[in-house]
Design an enzyme around this catalytic site. Sequence first.
Site, mmCIF file in Angstrom:
data_model
loop_
_atom_site.group_PDB
_atom_site.id
_atom_site.type_symbol
_atom_site.label_atom_id
_atom_site.label_comp_id
_atom_site.label_asym_id
_atom_site.label_seq_id
_atom_site.Cartn_x
_atom_site.Cartn_y
_atom_site.Cartn_z
ATOM 1 N N HIS A 147 33.971 105.205 -96.398
ATOM 2 C CA HIS A 147 34.233 104.019 -97.195
ATOM 3 C C HIS A 147 35.123 103.119 -96.558
ATOM 4 C CE1 HIS A 147 31.482 104.722 -100.714
ATOM 5 N NE2 HIS A 147 32.232 105.805 -101.203
ATOM 6 N N HIS A 185 34.603 111.847 -96.640
ATOM 7 C CA HIS A 185 33.597 110.701 -97.447
ATOM 8 C C HIS A 185 34.467 109.424 -97.706
ATOM 9 C CE1 HIS A 185 30.553 109.724 -100.681
ATOM 10 N NE2 HIS A 185 31.613 108.948 -101.075
ATOM 11 N N GLU A 186 35.497 109.620 -98.376
ATOM 12 C CA GLU A 186 36.474 108.440 -98.707
ATOM 13 C C GLU A 186 36.746 107.440 -97.369
ATOM 14 O OE1 GLU A 186 36.310 107.383 -101.566
ATOM 15 O OE2 GLU A 186 35.604 109.153 -102.466
ATOM 16 N N HIS A 236 34.072 101.309 -93.736
ATOM 17 C CA HIS A 236 33.277 100.116 -94.229
ATOM 18 C C HIS A 236 34.146 98.954 -94.409
ATOM 19 C CE1 HIS A 236 29.327 99.158 -96.721
ATOM 20 N NE2 HIS A 236 29.363 98.328 -95.698
#
Length: 670
Positions: free
Chosen positions: A465, A461-462, A468
């Site tokens: 990010h 998940h991290e 991104h």
Amino acid sequence: MTNPLLSDWDTPFQIAPFDQISDDDFAPALDQALADHKIQISAIAENPEPPTFANVIEALETPSQGLDQTLSVFFTVAGADSNPARQALQRDFSPKLAAHFSEITANKTLFTRVQAVWDQRGTLDLTDEQQRVLMLTHRSFIRGGAALTGNDDTRMQEIKGRLATLGTEFTQNLLADERDWFMALSESDLEGLPQFVVDAARAAGTDKDVGGPVITLSRSLITPFLQFSSRRDLRETAYNAWAARGANGGKTDNRAIAAEILTLRQERAQLLGYDSFADYKLETEMAKTPSAVEQLLMDVWGPAKTQADRDAQVLTEMMHADGINGELEPWDWRYYAEKRRKAEHDLDEAELKPYLQLDRMIEACFACANRLFGLEFAPLDVSLYHADCRAWEVTRHGEHVAVFIGDYFARGSKRSGAWCSAMRQQAKFPQPQTPVVINVCNFAKGEPALLSYDDARTLFHEFGHALHQMLSNVIYESISGTSVARDFVELPSQLYEHWLEVPEVLREFATHAVTGAPMPQDMLDKVLGASTFDMGFQTVEYVASALVDLAFHRGPAPDDPMLKQAQVLGEIGMPHAITMRHATPHFAHVFAGDGYSSGYYSYMWSEVMDADAFSAFEEAGGPFDAERAQALENNILSTGGSRDPADLYVAFRGRLPGVQALLKGRGLVA
């Protein structure tokens, strides 16, 4: 001597020279940086030339090097490696920074020039990205109170300063409660705990300088303890301590702080002409209105609660079979759910965990990014802020893309949770700069470090990010990377979680810590088959938190947030044995700052998209389909906030999604 925070950094890739920076450098650096930034802003406001996009908007986009460097370093260490000196500085800095940035939006001369550029936008030859930056800049001034005058203007600045102070106090109180509590265990208290939990408890005891194993309030330790400990009395003690964070009375109690924050937010919204803080906050999000948020949450709540009620009945029967009468309690759920998972899916987390080595899962994150986007990761030997941190240079086709830093282990100086931040964001104006991105997690230490499946999902998940940030390709820093609507920012992170569940990824990287053997096929099948196990519980605890957050901000501020919380939970029929994922006194997403206030729903809003987006890969050539990966990068990962998020998603997928993909992905519909 020159303050290192205000100097040019002659380091690899201009990474902060942490070994040269002391806590004594922060306060003088901030004072000087703020003074320099005020001069920069004054020059823009007082410029005698007619206002243009270049001398107003691009001038505002021009970085203040000293301020950027000071804040990036300070907030990195304040969150991930705090100490009393840094906590004191944070309490001092919060109102200073709030006042500084409030002064900018309240600068009437500056706003007049911004407004003049906005008024002539139709005659300017601006690119689409420039038009977007102009709109966002103008909107931020309006929403910041730039059009207010007199007493309303003064009061707005007071509210912003007070909210900054309260958010810092809330965070530090929570950190203190999490840091100070622990439960020492005797050897007999270790009954039922698998070796990885025992090892983590012993490591935590060493960290606390206690001569034996302890349970702390680190999620990576307390959650498996609640899953595996056969001692119901100890589970109850640990759970109650976890649930009581921020509500223990005394100087670290957050309940009065939460009440004051809600009152000030409501007043702030009304000063700007909104009925409620939720109306104000959601105006700029994809959801747009509180009604749209409530509709989504209630569409999910019904199926989730039905499943949770069914599960509660099964777990209660299991508990009664153990000779324990009465109701299933919150400290019982994880224990019996784990026993049920082992019975129904023959999946034992103690047997699974050796296959989920942290280092191998990091390799998996990198390998997926390589196959999807062509990124390469090479270790860097650089000085960082803590010995636990690691760094990599990220390249593509031999060209430098970013620096990625990982800080993975729990410690008393680190706030709970997991997050991604950028010490430097990607931009091309006024000159090209590449990002320095950090993932911070709270995994239990070990030799080797082993993850639960949820931990591995957090890692992916991290890293979503981080992608991104790393793949951002825009001109202006204000719209770079994760600078997007709150209910869009979780799309890349939640989407990347899906690659953890790709069988070929687990076959390659889920290897046993001792034998090196790959995860057996039958275990792999069980892991994937159990992916929606206990999803009623997980969905209920999340949606309840989101509904309480929305209720807090949708109408008049409650005099007693705890009573309001109880009222909302009663109205939706919250199951007795499940509690909110984040109860009010430790709901840092909502009260540590404005980030997720009235916006905790955004994880689920993004999940509607991420479930649909991964389906696009499955409908094409599979999870590593090159065309879909390119479309994802072109339309979402590289674009930052340069376009409206709904337009970006439609450009990637061809349409907006519905809630059915989410319900199906969570196993809440047939």
